[in-house]
Design an enzyme around this catalytic site. Structure first.
Site, PDB file in Angstrom:
ATOM      1  N   CYS A 383       0.822  -1.211   0.000  1.00 46.09           N
ATOM      2  CA  CYS A 383       0.000   0.000   0.000  1.00 46.09           C
ATOM      3  C   CYS A 383       0.859   1.265   0.000  1.00 46.09           C
ATOM      4  O   CYS A 383       1.427   1.598  -1.023  1.00 46.09           O
ATOM      5  CB  CYS A 383      -1.004  -0.045   1.144  1.00 46.09           C
ATOM      6  SG  CYS A 383      -2.432   0.975   0.793  1.00 46.09           S
ATOM      7  N   HIS A 508      -3.592  -5.354   0.412  1.00 45.09           N
ATOM      8  CA  HIS A 508      -2.983  -5.901   1.635  1.00 45.09           C
ATOM      9  C   HIS A 508      -3.124  -7.426   1.627  1.00 45.09           C
ATOM     10  O   HIS A 508      -4.041  -7.961   2.270  1.00 45.09           O
ATOM     11  CB  HIS A 508      -3.686  -5.337   2.872  1.00 45.09           C
ATOM     12  CG  HIS A 508      -3.492  -3.878   3.075  1.00 45.09           C
ATOM     13  ND1 HIS A 508      -2.547  -3.368   3.925  1.00 45.09           N
ATOM     14  CD2 HIS A 508      -4.113  -2.815   2.513  1.00 45.09           C
ATOM     15  CE1 HIS A 508      -2.591  -2.043   3.900  1.00 45.09           C
ATOM     16  NE2 HIS A 508      -3.537  -1.687   3.048  1.00 45.09           N
ATOM     17  N   GLU A 510      -1.629  -9.517   3.237  1.00 48.71           N
ATOM     18  CA  GLU A 510      -1.444 -10.101   4.575  1.00 48.71           C
ATOM     19  C   GLU A 510      -2.774 -10.485   5.234  1.00 48.71           C
ATOM     20  O   GLU A 510      -2.824 -11.413   6.043  1.00 48.71           O
ATOM     21  CB  GLU A 510      -0.670  -9.129   5.484  1.00 48.71           C
ATOM     22  CG  GLU A 510      -1.385  -7.834   5.891  1.00 48.71           C
ATOM     23  CD  GLU A 510      -1.222  -6.696   4.895  1.00 48.71           C
ATOM     24  OE1 GLU A 510      -0.864  -6.985   3.717  1.00 48.71           O
ATOM     25  OE2 GLU A 510      -1.463  -5.533   5.268  1.00 48.71           O
TER      26      GLU A 510
HETATM   27  N1  GLN Z   1      -1.998   6.574   2.859  1.00 44.61           N
HETATM   28  C1  GLN Z   1      -2.133   5.789   1.675  1.00 44.61           C
HETATM   29  C2  GLN Z   1      -3.495   5.921   1.042  1.00 44.61           C
HETATM   30  O1  GLN Z   1      -4.442   6.310   1.680  1.00 44.61           O
HETATM   31  C3  GLN Z   1      -1.788   4.343   1.908  1.00 44.61           C
HETATM   32  C4  GLN Z   1      -2.728   3.635   2.830  1.00 44.61           C
HETATM   33  C5  GLN Z   1      -2.193   2.350   3.350  1.00 44.61           C
HETATM   34  O2  GLN Z   1      -0.992   2.109   3.372  1.00 44.61           O
HETATM   35  N2  GLN Z   1      -3.075   1.494   3.849  1.00 44.61           N
HETATM   36  O3  GLN Z   1      -3.663   5.606  -0.118  1.00 44.61           O
END
Ligand code: GLN
Length: 530
Positions: A383, A508, A510
């Protein structure tokens, strides 16, 4: 008709009640019963999404986009089920519902009170899960500690449910800490005794006591807990510290918790089938080779902030017979010059660039990413991790000066990461990110395809920003290619084609990793470290 197991906690929070709850679930499941689990969080937030991970650890995202307590992650991993947002009940959710009803006029003429209106709503939410899942057993973990003011309505609802469902259909498990005095080496039961009294004061008598301690308790200590807790000696089980936590169900089973649960819930006893689980724990324990993984983030002071990632690394490690050793790299410390980036990067086999929000620590992360890329170390970006890998590449390879994400620098000349179009009109912060399991189209002939072996996969998301497709030509002509994209055409996965593992994902993976079914992304990443 479902049976209910309520799990309460005494002495202090953070006891590992979630693991105990998940372990109870695994024992029942391996006896052939269908099990689901609910976490109650007595805070007033509607969900965990608006909280800093420093407070409560990671925000666990469910398939349906619920931003939930990390204990749902334990339940999913131990029970190998997919839960929904309804499995996390908070004070905020309960009150929101009751107040909405009151305004609508549903209670017209009545005085709306905690008992019965709030407690009825709590019971309703628990029974809704039982009905929707048709589980044989519903586990209900009450967060916090017995005695907390905010937990009272939930415990009162649990007490009422025992009365309504009957004692054969509702069980109380109380988890307590038995601390050891460092001066004398003695285990003390007094705090646990107080928590039994506190429970009884509100009308709950535990059926089973789980004593948490750092090492196994002597029978005399167990005897004291039984006496003051008003249960039989065999109804006290000791969950002492073990590594990994996946060993807990095995430890509890050795003490006969499976039989106690079956007896008290009037369920037919069947020998739990834990063969594969035990195999996994043994494989984890016997891994002889260690791989060193840098964990690059800004919430590293509380490792629970990245819990599912840590667990996914363990799952992949056990699968491959290696043990990941984590080297935490606090990006804010990098910025303050407190970390020797070159030597950290030189000492690890690879790195995970962790998810995150906001500008703190961003330049530190970018400095570490650069060193990792130049040293040709395997990197998995998750992310924000992917987004910052893209920013680093834009600045240092493509020469796009001051390239940035607009999350950090809204007036950057090169917004290589920008707010999603649909997010531009979003004003309410709670529950409004791009959330939950969403499709990703995988491009043939890429590392992503080798990992997933499928054209279309679903991974869970939680973000507002995205890689700006406008710059893709520049990236792709320098070998940094998109290997997965969303149906709307946003890049979801990017990888360096001439690198053995330089891989970032907007999702994600995970959250979907399970001990016996590790995430393929983590398996491939760990494999690249060996
Ligand atoms: N801050 C980033 C976004 O909102 C990444 C979010 C995250 O890592 N879950 O896109």
């Amino acid at each position: 008709m479902a049976k209910y197991v309520f799990v309460t906690g005494g002495v202090l929070s953070g006891l590992g009640k979630g693991i105990i709850t998940a372990s109870i679930g695994l024992l029942l499941k391996s006896m052939g019963y269908s099990v689901t689990a609910i976490k109650i969080d007595p805070y007033v937030n509607v969900d965990a999404g608006t909280m800093n991970p420093y407070m409560h650890g990671e925000v666990f995202v469910t398939d349906d986009g619920g931003e939930t307590d990390l204990d749902l992650g334990h339940y999913e991993r131990f029970l190998d089920v997919n839960l929904s947002r309804d499995h996390n009940i908070t004070t905020g959710k309960v009150y929101m519902e009751v107040i909405t009803r009151e305004r609508r006029g549903d209670y017209l003429g009545q005085t709306v009170q905690i008992i019965p209106h709030v407690t009825d709503e709590i019971k309703q939410k628990i029974r809704d899960v039982a009905r929707k899942t048709s589980a044989d057993v519903v586990l209900v973990e009450v967060g916090g500690t017995v005695g907390d003011i905010e937990g009272l309505p939930f415990l009162e609802a649990a007490r009422q449910m025992r009365l309504e469902e009957g004692s054969a259909n509702a069980l109380f498990v109380h988890v307590v800490l038995v601390p050891k005095l460092s001066t004398t080496g003695e285990f003390k039961t007094k705090p646990a005794q107080h928590s039994f009294q506190e429970l009884r004061r509100i009308g709950i008598q535990p059926d089973v006591i789980v004593a948490r301690s750092e090492s196994p308790l002597a029978p005399s200590v167990v005897g004291k807990l039984a006496l003051f807790g008003n249960v039989g000696m065999d109804e006290v089980v000791n969950s002492y510290d073990v590594d990994p936590v996946y060993d807990v169900p095995i430890v509890l089973r050795e003490q006969g918790l499976d039989r106690i649960l079956a007896r008290k819930l009037f369920l037919e006893y069947r020998t739990p089938d834990l063969g594969k689980w035990i195999e996994f724990v043994e494989k984890y324990g016997s891994a002889s080779k260690t791989v060193n993984v840098a964990m690059v983030g800004k919430y590293t002071a509380l490792h629970d902030s990245y819990l599912s990632i840590v667990e996914a690394l363990k799952h992949a490690g056990a699968h491959l017979g290696v043990r990941p050793r984590l080297v935490w790299v606090e990006s804010t410390d990098v910025e303050r010059g407190r970390v020797d980036v070159e030597s950290v990067v030189g000492s690890v086999d690879g790195a995970v660039v962790l998810p995150g929000f906001g500008s703190r620590g961003v330049e530190g992360k970018i400095a570490v990413i650069r060193a990792l890329r130049e040293a040709e170390k395997p990197v998995l970006g998750i992310c924000y991790g992917l987004q910052l890998m893209v920013v680093e590449f834009a600045r240092n390879v493509l020469g796009l000066e001051k390239a940035n994400t607009t999350e950090v620098d809204p007036s950057t000349p090169h917004p290589v990461v920008d707010l999603l179009e649909i997010q531009k009109s979003v004003v309410v912060k709670g529950g409004s990110m791009r959330l939950g399991a969403l499709p990703i189209k995988i491009a043939a002939g890429t590392l992503a395809y080798r990992i997933y072996g499928a054209d279309l996969v679903y991974e869970r998301h939680r973000h507002r920003y995205h890689i700006n497709p406008h710059y893709l030509d520049k990236f792709e002509s320098s070998g940094y290619v998109v290997s997965g994209e969303s149906p709307e055409g946003y890049p979801e996965i990017m990888e360096l084609s001439n690198h053995r593992f330089y891989f970032g994902t907007q999702a994600h993976p995970e959250f979907k990793s399970r001990p016996l079914r590790p995430s393929p992304v983590f398996v491939e990443f760990v494999k690249s470290l060996i």
